[in-house]
Design an enzyme around this catalytic site. Sequence first.
Site, PDB file in Angstrom:
ATOM      1  N   ASP A 164      12.442   3.656   4.985  1.00 22.91           N
ATOM      2  CA  ASP A 164      11.666   3.104   5.806  1.00 22.91           C
ATOM      3  C   ASP A 164      11.154   2.465   6.877  1.00 22.91           C
ATOM      4  O   ASP A 164      10.771   2.516   8.201  1.00 22.91           O
ATOM      5  CB  ASP A 164      10.510   1.876   5.134  1.00 22.91           C
ATOM      6  CG  ASP A 164       9.729   2.519   3.749  1.00 22.91           C
ATOM      7  OD1 ASP A 164      10.289   3.152   3.207  1.00 22.91           O
ATOM      8  OD2 ASP A 164       8.978   1.753   3.203  1.00 22.91           O
ATOM      9  N   ALA A 183       8.675  -3.072   5.889  1.00 26.16           N
ATOM     10  CA  ALA A 183      10.076  -2.366   6.590  1.00 26.16           C
ATOM     11  C   ALA A 183       8.407  -2.692   8.117  1.00 26.16           C
ATOM     12  O   ALA A 183      10.014  -2.612   9.393  1.00 26.16           O
ATOM     13  CB  ALA A 183       9.720  -0.941   7.141  1.00 26.16           C
ATOM     14  N   SER A 226       0.691  -1.524  -0.124  1.00 26.84           N
ATOM     15  CA  SER A 226      -0.306   0.344  -0.075  1.00 26.84           C
ATOM     16  C   SER A 226       1.232   1.197   0.166  1.00 26.84           C
ATOM     17  O   SER A 226       0.495   2.548  -0.581  1.00 26.84           O
ATOM     18  CB  SER A 226      -0.706  -0.222   0.983  1.00 26.84           C
ATOM     19  OG  SER A 226      -0.376   0.201   2.436  1.00 26.84           O
ATOM     20  N   GLY A 227       1.989   0.999  -0.016  1.00 25.91           N
ATOM     21  CA  GLY A 227       2.999   2.166  -0.029  1.00 25.91           C
ATOM     22  C   GLY A 227       3.318   3.071   1.400  1.00 25.91           C
ATOM     23  O   GLY A 227       3.535   4.231   1.661  1.00 25.91           O
ATOM     24  N   LEU A 228       2.505   2.208   2.475  1.00 26.52           N
ATOM     25  CA  LEU A 228       2.904   2.774   3.945  1.00 26.52           C
ATOM     26  C   LEU A 228       3.614   2.237   4.730  1.00 26.52           C
ATOM     27  O   LEU A 228       3.234   1.613   5.716  1.00 26.52           O
ATOM     28  CB  LEU A 228       1.353   2.617   4.265  1.00 26.52           C
ATOM     29  CG  LEU A 228       0.183   2.763   3.289  1.00 26.52           C
ATOM     30  CD1 LEU A 228      -1.060   2.921   4.316  1.00 26.52           C
ATOM     31  CD2 LEU A 228       0.627   4.486   3.495  1.00 26.52           C
ATOM     32  N   GLY A 229       4.935   0.857   4.121  1.00 26.15           N
ATOM     33  CA  GLY A 229       5.784   0.639   5.048  1.00 26.15           C
ATOM     34  C   GLY A 229       5.493  -1.042   5.925  1.00 26.15           C
ATOM     35  O   GLY A 229       5.767  -1.186   6.493  1.00 26.15           O
TER      36      GLY A 229
HETATM   37  O1  PMV Z   1       6.417   1.581  -1.724  1.00 26.24           O
HETATM   38  P1  PMV Z   1       6.901   1.215  -0.024  1.00 26.24           P
HETATM   39  O2  PMV Z   1       6.724   1.553   1.374  1.00 26.24           O
HETATM   40  O3  PMV Z   1       7.869   0.791  -0.249  1.00 26.24           O
HETATM   41  O4  PMV Z   1       8.695   2.569  -0.020  1.00 26.24           O
HETATM   42  C1  PMV Z   1       8.890   2.513  -1.194  1.00 26.24           C
HETATM   43  C2  PMV Z   1      10.126   4.448  -1.129  1.00 26.24           C
HETATM   44  C3  PMV Z   1      11.337   4.479  -2.292  1.00 26.24           C
HETATM   45  O5  PMV Z   1      11.740   5.070  -2.082  1.00 26.24           O
HETATM   46  C4  PMV Z   1      10.478   3.795  -3.707  1.00 26.24           C
HETATM   47  C5  PMV Z   1      12.230   3.411  -1.893  1.00 26.24           C
HETATM   48  C6  PMV Z   1      13.115   3.776  -0.898  1.00 26.24           C
HETATM   49  O6  PMV Z   1      13.302   2.050  -0.050  1.00 26.24           O
HETATM   50  O7  PMV Z   1      13.130   4.055  -0.329  1.00 26.24           O
END
Ligand code: PMV
Length: 308
Positions: free
Chosen positions: A130, A88, A82-85
């Site tokens: 993250d 991590a 979801s782009g919310l990590g």
């Molecule tokens: O989508 P996420 O939560 O995996 O964030 C990725 C962030 C990037 O800059 C695209 C990759 C990174 O590891 O910094």
Amino acid sequence: MTVTASAPGKLIILGEHAVVYGKPAIALAIDRRIKCTLSKASETTVNGRPFEDDKHPYLKHMLLSSPHPVRIETESGIPPGSGLGSSAALSASFLKALGKLKGDEMDGERLAKEAFSVEYTVQGGASPLDTSASAHGNGVALNAPEDAGEFLWEISMNGRRWSVRDIKIPEMTLVVGYTGLHAATGPLVEKVRKYRDKNTFAADIVNEIGCVTLEGMDALRKNDLVRLGKLMTHDHKLLSILGVSCNELNKLVDASLRHSYGAKLTGAGGGGSMMALTDDPDKVCEAIALHGGKPFVVRTGVPGAKYE
Ligand code: PMV
């Protein structure tokens, strides 16, 4: 002995993708967490099922450092991809709990470094943004000027180096819009890498994201939400040029802008989520829902990885 630890997901306010190349970035931990409960067992299981290597690449890697099989229970408030990590937060909470189970407790710095090494290995390229946000909590800035905040730690990998600072965040309301589309980070990072390697124009965009992020740090320090919002929207345009946005994200960003200081995708893109900075969260939630997204208001200023 049973140990439970949790760690937060994050929003990237500015700087994703460019941070992979050592540019500055800002991430905030949010009140969506992953919780891992671990105990010694005769066989490794995940949520009551036998562990399968190919289903759990992050766990597979982290289990290498466990001297014995582990019973693993997870609870997640963060949708995967979801782009919310979520990856991590999984790595930070798992490693925090495993450390205690082994009698080798980890502080924030070690946790951030080990969780980053897991992300880097599994994703095949990443920054420590993250994992540092998830380990430390609150707000972190990578490669920020000295006056941006207290120095926390430095992380290196394959000739790149990132400094990590704690950054003070003013009170602000952020609404997330989840597209419902799962997008893996690794291939999007790889797409930008190829584009940037081949094309000086793309390399310029990456540099420009770095400049926008530095300006954003100044706006945050001065609590200038109008300027910060404009920078976020500009960053979204730059990320779109790099090819990591998509129609669904653009629709949600566009719909939010009417009621926001600014809006952008957050995280790797290609689906996942966007975020809006606003004084009118109800209107933004309504606009996101009307355009097919799943909205929720997030709280920031939350702690990093901790025992429960
Ligand atoms: O989508 P996420 O939560 O995996 O964030 C990725 C962030 C990037 O800059 C695209 C990759 C990174 O590891 O910094």
